[in-house]
Design a protein around this motif. Structure first.
Motif, PDB file in Angstrom:
ATOM      1  N   ALA A  48       0.802  -1.225   0.000  1.00  0.00           N
ATOM      2  CA  ALA A  48       0.000   0.000   0.000  1.00  0.00           C
ATOM      3  C   ALA A  48       0.834   1.273   0.000  1.00  0.00           C
ATOM      4  CB  ALA A  48      -0.955  -0.012   1.199  1.00  0.00           C
ATOM      5  N   ILE A  99       4.141   3.384  -2.232  1.00  0.00           N
ATOM      6  CA  ILE A  99       5.073   3.310  -3.363  1.00  0.00           C
ATOM      7  C   ILE A  99       6.508   3.347  -2.871  1.00  0.00           C
ATOM      8  CG2 ILE A  99       5.630   4.263  -5.632  1.00  0.00           C
ATOM      9  CD1 ILE A  99       3.235   6.118  -5.320  1.00  0.00           C
ATOM     10  N   GLY A 141      -0.462   4.166   1.983  1.00  0.00           N
ATOM     11  CA  GLY A 141      -1.795   4.008   1.391  1.00  0.00           C
ATOM     12  C   GLY A 141      -1.866   4.555  -0.020  1.00  0.00           C
ATOM     13  N   VAL A 142      -0.881   5.424  -0.384  1.00  0.00           N
ATOM     14  CA  VAL A 142      -0.875   6.006  -1.729  1.00  0.00           C
ATOM     15  C   VAL A 142      -0.127   5.076  -2.672  1.00  0.00           C
ATOM     16  CG1 VAL A 142      -0.121   7.962  -3.144  1.00  0.00           C
ATOM     17  CG2 VAL A 142      -0.903   8.333  -0.796  1.00  0.00           C
ATOM     18  N   VAL A 143      -0.803   4.632  -3.721  1.00  0.00           N
ATOM     19  CA  VAL A 143      -0.099   3.769  -4.670  1.00  0.00           C
ATOM     20  C   VAL A 143       0.134   4.450  -6.009  1.00  0.00           C
ATOM     21  CG1 VAL A 143      -0.769   1.594  -3.601  1.00  0.00           C
ATOM     22  CG2 VAL A 143      -2.252   2.618  -5.326  1.00  0.00           C
ATOM     23  N   GLU A 185      -4.521   2.405  -2.241  1.00  0.00           N
ATOM     24  CA  GLU A 185      -4.658   0.952  -2.147  1.00  0.00           C
ATOM     25  C   GLU A 185      -6.079   0.647  -1.672  1.00  0.00           C
ATOM     26  OE1 GLU A 185      -2.686  -1.376  -2.944  1.00  0.00           O
ATOM     27  OE2 GLU A 185      -3.427  -3.139  -1.896  1.00  0.00           O
ATOM     28  N   SER A 186      -6.662  -0.426  -2.202  1.00  0.00           N
ATOM     29  CA  SER A 186      -8.004  -0.769  -1.728  1.00  0.00           C
ATOM     30  C   SER A 186      -7.907  -1.291  -0.307  1.00  0.00           C
ATOM     31  CB  SER A 186      -8.621  -1.828  -2.622  1.00  0.00           C
ATOM     32  OG  SER A 186      -7.962  -3.048  -2.442  1.00  0.00           O
ATOM     33  N   GLY A 187      -8.952  -1.056   0.444  1.00  0.00           N
ATOM     34  CA  GLY A 187      -8.985  -1.584   1.801  1.00  0.00           C
ATOM     35  C   GLY A 187      -8.235  -0.747   2.817  1.00  0.00           C
ATOM     36  N   VAL A 188      -7.842   0.460   2.449  1.00  0.00           N
ATOM     37  CA  VAL A 188      -7.310   1.353   3.477  1.00  0.00           C
ATOM     38  C   VAL A 188      -8.356   2.419   3.761  1.00  0.00           C
ATOM     39  CG1 VAL A 188      -4.886   1.011   2.873  1.00  0.00           C
ATOM     40  CG2 VAL A 188      -6.151   2.874   1.827  1.00  0.00           C
ATOM     41  N   ARG A 211      -6.915   1.261  -6.143  1.00  0.00           N
ATOM     42  CA  ARG A 211      -6.347   0.131  -6.873  1.00  0.00           C
ATOM     43  C   ARG A 211      -7.088  -1.148  -6.509  1.00  0.00           C
ATOM     44  NH1 ARG A 211      -0.071  -1.077  -6.522  1.00  0.00           N
ATOM     45  NH2 ARG A 211      -0.568  -1.918  -4.473  1.00  0.00           N
ATOM     46  N   GLU A 267      -7.835  -5.023  -5.977  1.00  0.00           N
ATOM     47  CA  GLU A 267      -6.997  -6.093  -5.437  1.00  0.00           C
ATOM     48  C   GLU A 267      -6.624  -7.063  -6.525  1.00  0.00           C
ATOM     49  OE1 GLU A 267      -7.436  -8.044  -1.447  1.00  0.00           O
ATOM     50  OE2 GLU A 267      -9.097  -6.618  -1.436  1.00  0.00           O
TER      51      GLU A 267
END
Lengths: 537, 110
Positions: free
Chosen positions: A122, A124, B24-26, B68-71, B107, B109
């Protein structure tokens, strides 16, 4: 400990919460970033707390549901950067174990790896020297250890050691930590969580008491002394806007022993008072009641203080067996099997908590198992177990005397108390019992119109048939359950004090004819109320 | 003494780097058309996920991110805001900073 199940995992999480709760201020102090995660300790604690509250609310029966509750709670309750990372760690763990009800050491190591992977996924640019570094090191160490370790306690101890070592190195990885001369706060939080999990698993931690436990203790205390207030009132309010502290103050005018606790959308309220209607009226100002329970404590107190007990000292064993017995035949059987203390009681004559306490006191060992042998007695036994602080007391929920016999026979003095109890629980699940008794009043059960004096056939606690003759009822019980009985090996028949020996033997012969493959044992139980008690094991 | 001038581009880069460190940032999502084309061609310019507006001594950032998903979205957004404010202030000395986070995507999963 080779396998973790729901119970162990639950203890680990409760332990983690308790440990983090007591150390969160220490974690808060480690914070060097004025932003973004102001109070790491508090944030992680609240995230974990919401997760565990979710579990307490849903009361899951499987590990899968437990995992879902934790993940959901941690997601909703995720606070701050560290809370969000923690929620990812839990998510990774339970994603891996999803569908498993038992976790082995290699699986645990893989689940930790999944935690680490999910946590890293989660972001980068992962910053090293943080909680991420710690979970990664724990996972790697776990994988290596899983090849050789066979017991969870040393396994977790070594993982914890690794976590601490890596935590101590975080200042080398993150200059800002070095400048401030501290270790990473999120990493420290994770170490406290792991430490708490280990303590929880070892039973070394006092888990936070539930509302029910708190009020039980209060009631106990009150029952021991003089009653100032007569009525024990428990209310469950669904009113949305109750301020627990404020309501607690307001209720002081009506009585004492006041507890107000929030549980999800509900508020639980406990008050001892002489005017329970006023308490209800007051609480109902805020909104609807979902449930109300009022008990007269005077009667409870009489039961609490009354009744006597009998003691017989017994055979040497690593732990003591306390068994409730009714009927001279059963007394003899229990003693011959090695029961240390017998408490007389049973149907219509329930032993009190005090009876159990003094029985426990008489035991010469630190570990005691209680066989209550009646569903109405289990509660008193459990209360006594809680009150007996200096001894480890386990209550096996036996519902009748015939269940206790194969359990006592299964005890093995070469194994630990825990192992014995674990096996006993398994055995308990697989014993069927029948009984033939008579009705003391007119009633309706399962569509049967029962008149006073009718003979009743009981299978596993349910009244299934009635008749006029105990022997016929017994045979009918066997006929109806033929398929079930065929799966088992031994039928034990214990005849009551009103049945002559010859009659019991005769009926045993008939049963032997019905089930030629199965061993049939006949013993004198001497119990009142029940013509026959039958065990099928 | 002279003047210190920090360009929009430099501010955008600093903000982008700070954002990418946030848990959490993708990803950052290019806002402009050219940015999108570039990223399709495999040459993503990360600063294109950041819009910078300057009003006198005040700077405002619009940051377009994929999480990210789920955060927990709100917590991650709060982290981005405080992280970017903190870093920009520390590195440039600018005190009035507004940060707006636009969650452009989550994003899926895998």
């Amino acid at each position: 400990m080779k396998i973790l199940r729901l119970n162990e995992i639950n203890r680990m999480f409760e332990g983690a919460l308790a440990n983090l709760g007591s150390k969160k201020e220490a974690v808060n102090k480690l914070n060097v970033f004025p932003v973004p995660d102001g109070d790491t300790g508090t944030n992680m604690y609240l995230t974990l707390k919401t997760a565990i509250d979710e579990v307490r609310k849903k009361n899951p029966k499987t590990l899968r549901d437990f995992g879902r509750a934790i993940c959901e709670g941690a997601l909703i309750g995720g606070r701050g950067n560290s809370g969000v990372i923690l929620s990812q760690i839990f998510k990774g763990f339970f994603d891996y174990v999803d569908g498993k009800e038992e976790i082995t050491i290699p699986e645990f190591a893989q689940a930790l790896t999944s935690s680490s992977r999910t946590a890293y996924k989660a972001v980068i640019k992962p910053v090293e020297g943080t909680i991420l570094t710690v979970i990664n090191a724990m996972a790697q160490k776990a994988v290596i250890l899983s090849r050789t370790e066979t017991d969870f306690i040393p396994f977790l101890e070594k993982i914890l050691e690794e976590a601490r070592t890596v935590l101590a190195k975080t200042p080398e990885l993150l200059p800002v930590l070095k400048e401030a001369g501290v270790v990473d706060s999120g990493g420290q939080g994770l170490v406290f969580i792991t430490e708490g999990m280990l303590m929880g698993l070892q039973g070394k931690i006092e888990v936070e008491k539930t509302f029910e436990e708190v009020i039980e203790e209060m009631d106990k205390e009150v029952l021991g002394g003089e009653l100032k207030f007569k009525y024990d009132t428990v209310l469950l309010s669904s009113a949305p806007n109750i301020d627990a502290q404020k309501l607690q103050k307001e209720l002081e005018q009506f009585g004492d022993s006041i507890v107000v606790a929030k549980a999800g959308n509900l508020t639980k309220i406990h008050v001892h008072s002489n005017e329970p209607y006023k308490v209800m009226e007051h609480v109902m100002q805020y909104g609807e009641l979902k449930e109300a329970r009022i008990e007269n404590m005077q009667q409870e107190q009489e039961e609490f203080l009354g009744q006597k007990k009998e003691e017989i000292t017994g055979i040497k064993k690593p732990f003591c067996i306390v068994s409730v017995s009714q009927g001279e035949g059963f007394d003899k059987i229990f003693l011959s099997l090695g029961t240390d203390v017998i408490i007389n009681g049973g149907q219509t004559m329930n032993p009190s908590i005090n009876d159990f306490l003094s029985a426990i006191e008489k035991c010469g060992r630190n570990e005691v198992v209680i066989l209550p042998n009646n569903s109405n007695i289990i509660l008193a036994a459990k209360e006594a177990a809680k009150l007996a602080k200096d001894k480890k007391v386990y209550v096996l929920k036996t519902k009748n005397m015939v269940q206790a016999i194969p359990i006592i026979l299964s005890f093995n003095s070469k194994e630990t108390f825990e192992e014995n109890m674990k096996r006993a629980e398994e055995i308990l699940k697989d014993i069927h019992s029948f009984a033939v008794t008579y009705s003391v009043r007119n009633a309706k059960f399962n569509g049967l119109n029962v008149k006073k004096g009718d003979i009743l056939g009981v299978a596993d606690g349910n009244i299934v048939l009635k008749g006029n003759d105990p022997d016929k009822v017994l045979l009918e019980l066997f006929k109806r359950n033929e398929d079930l009985i065929k799966e088992y090996e031994v039928i034990g028949i214990y005849y009551g004090k009103e049945i002559p020996k010859e009659r019991a033997e005769k009926i045993a012969e008939k049963i032997e004819e019905m089930f030629p493959e199965i061993e049939v044992d006949v013993s004198y139980g001497g119990q009142p109320f029940y013509y026959y008690l039958i065990s099928i094991e | 003494m002279g003047k210190i001038i920090v360009s929009k581009n430099a501010l955008a880069k600093l903000a982008a780097l700070s954002t990418m460190e946030c848990y959490g940032v993708v990803g950052l999502v290019p806002v402009s058309f050219t940015g999108r084309v570039l990223s399709l061609l495999g040459m993503p310019d990360l600063t294109k996920g950041i819009e910078v507006k300057i009003f006198g001594n005040r700077v405002a950032f619009d940051i377009h991110v994929v999480l990210e998903s789920g955060v927990k979205v709100s917590e991650v957004a709060k982290t981005i805001i405080s992280q970017v404010q903190y870093k920009i202030k520390q590195l440039t000395g600018i005190k009035d900073i507004d940060v707006n986070v636009i969650i452009a995507g989550v994003r899926r999963e895998v």
